[in-house]
Design a protein around this motif. Structure first.
Motif, PDB file in Angstrom:
ATOM      1  N   MET A 179      16.335   7.249   3.094  1.00  0.00           N
ATOM      2  CA  MET A 179      16.059   8.676   3.184  1.00  0.00           C
ATOM      3  C   MET A 179      15.574   9.081   4.578  1.00  0.00           C
ATOM      4  N   GLU A 180      15.304   8.086   5.428  1.00  0.00           N
ATOM      5  CA  GLU A 180      14.908   8.275   6.814  1.00  0.00           C
ATOM      6  C   GLU A 180      13.693   9.190   6.976  1.00  0.00           C
ATOM      7  N   LEU A 181      12.686   8.992   6.118  1.00  0.00           N
ATOM      8  CA  LEU A 181      11.440   9.740   6.235  1.00  0.00           C
ATOM      9  C   LEU A 181      10.557   9.092   7.288  1.00  0.00           C
ATOM     10  N   SER A 182       9.731   9.889   7.921  1.00  0.00           N
ATOM     11  CA  SER A 182       8.803   9.372   8.924  1.00  0.00           C
ATOM     12  C   SER A 182       7.619   8.700   8.223  1.00  0.00           C
ATOM     13  N   TYR A 183       6.845   7.940   8.996  1.00  0.00           N
ATOM     14  CA  TYR A 183       5.644   7.317   8.439  1.00  0.00           C
ATOM     15  C   TYR A 183       4.700   8.391   7.901  1.00  0.00           C
ATOM     16  N   LYS A 184       4.611   9.490   8.602  1.00  0.00           N
ATOM     17  CA  LYS A 184       3.732  10.584   8.184  1.00  0.00           C
ATOM     18  C   LYS A 184       4.188  11.167   6.848  1.00  0.00           C
ATOM     19  N   GLU A 185       5.500  11.406   6.706  1.00  0.00           N
ATOM     20  CA  GLU A 185       6.034  11.952   5.453  1.00  0.00           C
ATOM     21  C   GLU A 185       5.827  10.977   4.299  1.00  0.00           C
ATOM     22  N   ILE A 186       6.065   9.702   4.554  1.00  0.00           N
ATOM     23  CA  ILE A 186       5.864   8.683   3.510  1.00  0.00           C
ATOM     24  C   ILE A 186       4.391   8.640   3.111  1.00  0.00           C
ATOM     25  N   GLY A 187       3.513   8.652   4.111  1.00  0.00           N
ATOM     26  CA  GLY A 187       2.085   8.631   3.831  1.00  0.00           C
ATOM     27  C   GLY A 187       1.645   9.824   3.005  1.00  0.00           C
ATOM     28  N   LYS A 188       2.189  10.977   3.309  1.00  0.00           N
ATOM     29  CA  LYS A 188       1.850  12.192   2.570  1.00  0.00           C
ATOM     30  C   LYS A 188       2.303  12.078   1.116  1.00  0.00           C
ATOM     31  N   LEU A 189       3.500  11.550   0.911  1.00  0.00           N
ATOM     32  CA  LEU A 189       4.019  11.394  -0.452  1.00  0.00           C
ATOM     33  C   LEU A 189       3.235  10.376  -1.272  1.00  0.00           C
ATOM     34  N   LEU A 190       2.833   9.299  -0.620  1.00  0.00           N
ATOM     35  CA  LEU A 190       2.169   8.213  -1.344  1.00  0.00           C
ATOM     36  C   LEU A 190       0.649   8.274  -1.263  1.00  0.00           C
ATOM     37  N   GLY A 191       0.124   9.244  -0.513  1.00  0.00           N
ATOM     38  CA  GLY A 191      -1.316   9.382  -0.387  1.00  0.00           C
ATOM     39  C   GLY A 191      -1.936   8.265   0.440  1.00  0.00           C
ATOM     40  N   LEU A 192      -1.217   7.826   1.475  1.00  0.00           N
ATOM     41  CA  LEU A 192      -1.667   6.733   2.333  1.00  0.00           C
ATOM     42  C   LEU A 192      -1.703   7.192   3.786  1.00  0.00           C
ATOM     43  N   SER A 193      -2.498   6.515   4.609  1.00  0.00           N
ATOM     44  CA  SER A 193      -2.494   6.821   6.041  1.00  0.00           C
ATOM     45  C   SER A 193      -1.237   6.226   6.674  1.00  0.00           C
ATOM     46  N   GLN A 194      -0.879   6.714   7.862  1.00  0.00           N
ATOM     47  CA  GLN A 194       0.302   6.206   8.559  1.00  0.00           C
ATOM     48  C   GLN A 194       0.161   4.722   8.872  1.00  0.00           C
ATOM     49  N   GLU A 195      -1.037   4.290   9.214  1.00  0.00           N
ATOM     50  CA  GLU A 195      -1.265   2.882   9.539  1.00  0.00           C
ATOM     51  C   GLU A 195      -1.029   2.000   8.313  1.00  0.00           C
ATOM     52  N   VAL A 196      -1.498   2.464   7.162  1.00  0.00           N
ATOM     53  CA  VAL A 196      -1.299   1.703   5.927  1.00  0.00           C
ATOM     54  C   VAL A 196       0.185   1.666   5.574  1.00  0.00           C
ATOM     55  N   VAL A 197       0.890   2.780   5.769  1.00  0.00           N
ATOM     56  CA  VAL A 197       2.334   2.820   5.513  1.00  0.00           C
ATOM     57  C   VAL A 197       3.042   1.802   6.395  1.00  0.00           C
ATOM     58  N   LYS A 198       2.690   1.748   7.675  1.00  0.00           N
ATOM     59  CA  LYS A 198       3.312   0.787   8.590  1.00  0.00           C
ATOM     60  C   LYS A 198       3.057  -0.645   8.124  1.00  0.00           C
ATOM     61  N   THR A 199       1.838  -0.933   7.718  1.00  0.00           N
ATOM     62  CA  THR A 199       1.499  -2.279   7.244  1.00  0.00           C
ATOM     63  C   THR A 199       2.281  -2.620   5.983  1.00  0.00           C
ATOM     64  N   TYR A 200       2.286  -1.708   5.016  1.00  0.00           N
ATOM     65  CA  TYR A 200       3.000  -1.963   3.762  1.00  0.00           C
ATOM     66  C   TYR A 200       4.506  -2.075   3.988  1.00  0.00           C
ATOM     67  N   LEU A 201       5.024  -1.282   4.917  1.00  0.00           N
ATOM     68  CA  LEU A 201       6.453  -1.340   5.220  1.00  0.00           C
ATOM     69  C   LEU A 201       6.807  -2.665   5.881  1.00  0.00           C
ATOM     70  N   TYR A 202       5.954  -3.156   6.727  1.00  0.00           N
ATOM     71  CA  TYR A 202       6.153  -4.478   7.339  1.00  0.00           C
ATOM     72  C   TYR A 202       6.228  -5.541   6.242  1.00  0.00           C
ATOM     73  N   ARG A 203       5.311  -5.472   5.303  1.00  0.00           N
ATOM     74  CA  ARG A 203       5.304  -6.430   4.187  1.00  0.00           C
ATOM     75  C   ARG A 203       6.543  -6.267   3.313  1.00  0.00           C
ATOM     76  N   ALA A 204       6.964  -5.020   3.096  1.00  0.00           N
ATOM     77  CA  ALA A 204       8.155  -4.766   2.277  1.00  0.00           C
ATOM     78  C   ALA A 204       9.406  -5.347   2.937  1.00  0.00           C
ATOM     79  N   ARG A 205       9.512  -5.193   4.254  1.00  0.00           N
ATOM     80  CA  ARG A 205      10.658  -5.777   4.968  1.00  0.00           C
ATOM     81  C   ARG A 205      10.657  -7.294   4.826  1.00  0.00           C
ATOM     82  N   ASN A 206       9.496  -7.899   4.959  1.00  0.00           N
ATOM     83  CA  ASN A 206       9.401  -9.352   4.799  1.00  0.00           C
ATOM     84  C   ASN A 206       9.728  -9.779   3.376  1.00  0.00           C
ATOM     85  N   GLU A 207       9.278  -9.002   2.400  1.00  0.00           N
ATOM     86  CA  GLU A 207       9.587  -9.292   1.004  1.00  0.00           C
ATOM     87  C   GLU A 207      11.098  -9.219   0.764  1.00  0.00           C
TER      88      GLU A 207
END
Length: 169
Positions: free
Chosen positions: A130-158
């Motif tokens: 969907m090509e959402l930004s970290y900010k948009e993802i964070g807003k949807l999931l109720g997370l900070s941009q830094e947490v989104v980046k960390t979780y996304l890094y883990r998701a890519r590794n998973e």
């Protein structure tokens, strides 16, 4: 209740939620119903929720409505991705041979995504399909941009581990 706030929330979130539900395998009609039902709940409960948490609350309501529909119908949840976009965003445009190899394995990508934790799958779809930004993802999931980046890094590794476990590459 503030009508302008609800209208702004609808304009900014309804298409994202609808698109995500479609990507999760929901039919267009069901996705429209879920979005509609979610906004009805927003109207009912909006006064009890802080304004900054409304987008993530609305997304969670929509996702729970979808999960309840799946349970009631015993539907199989098949991930629907824009395969070429997902691959080019996930791998990058520099390695065209790699992209060609991935195009041959579209079903394998879906299978690997279905093996991931719900949060990891959601993050990867939001970011790479969907090509959402970290900010948009964070807003949807109720997370900070830094947490989104960390979780996304883990998701890519998973995802990479699921791919290697299934296909050895």
């Amino acid at each position: 209740m503030n009508k302008e706030l609800l209208l702004e929330l609808y304009k900014s979130q309804s298409k994202i939620i609808y698109g995500y539900l479609i990507k999760c395998g929901c039919s267009r009609e069901e996705a429209e119903d879920i979005v509609h039902d979610s906004f009805i709940k927003a109207i009912e409960y909006m006064d009890g929720i802080s304004v900054e948490k409304l987008p993530s609350w609305l997304f969670k309501v929509a996702l729970n409505n979808y999960k309840n529909k799946i349970k009631r119908k015993s539907l199989i949840n098949e991930v629907s991705i824009d395969y070429e976009g997902f691959c080019s965003n996930f791998i990058g445009d520099n390695d065209s041979l790699e992209i060609l190899l991935w195009k041959e394995k579209e079903e394998h990508v879906r299978e690997c995504l279905s093996k991931l934790k719900e949060q990891s799958k959601t993050l990867l779809i939001f970011k790479y399909d969907m090509e959402l930004s970290y900010k948009e993802i964070g807003k949807l999931l109720g997370l900070s941009q830094e947490v989104v980046k960390t979780y996304l890094y883990r998701a890519r590794n998973e995802f990479k581990i699921a791919w290697r476990d299934s296909y050895g590459r």
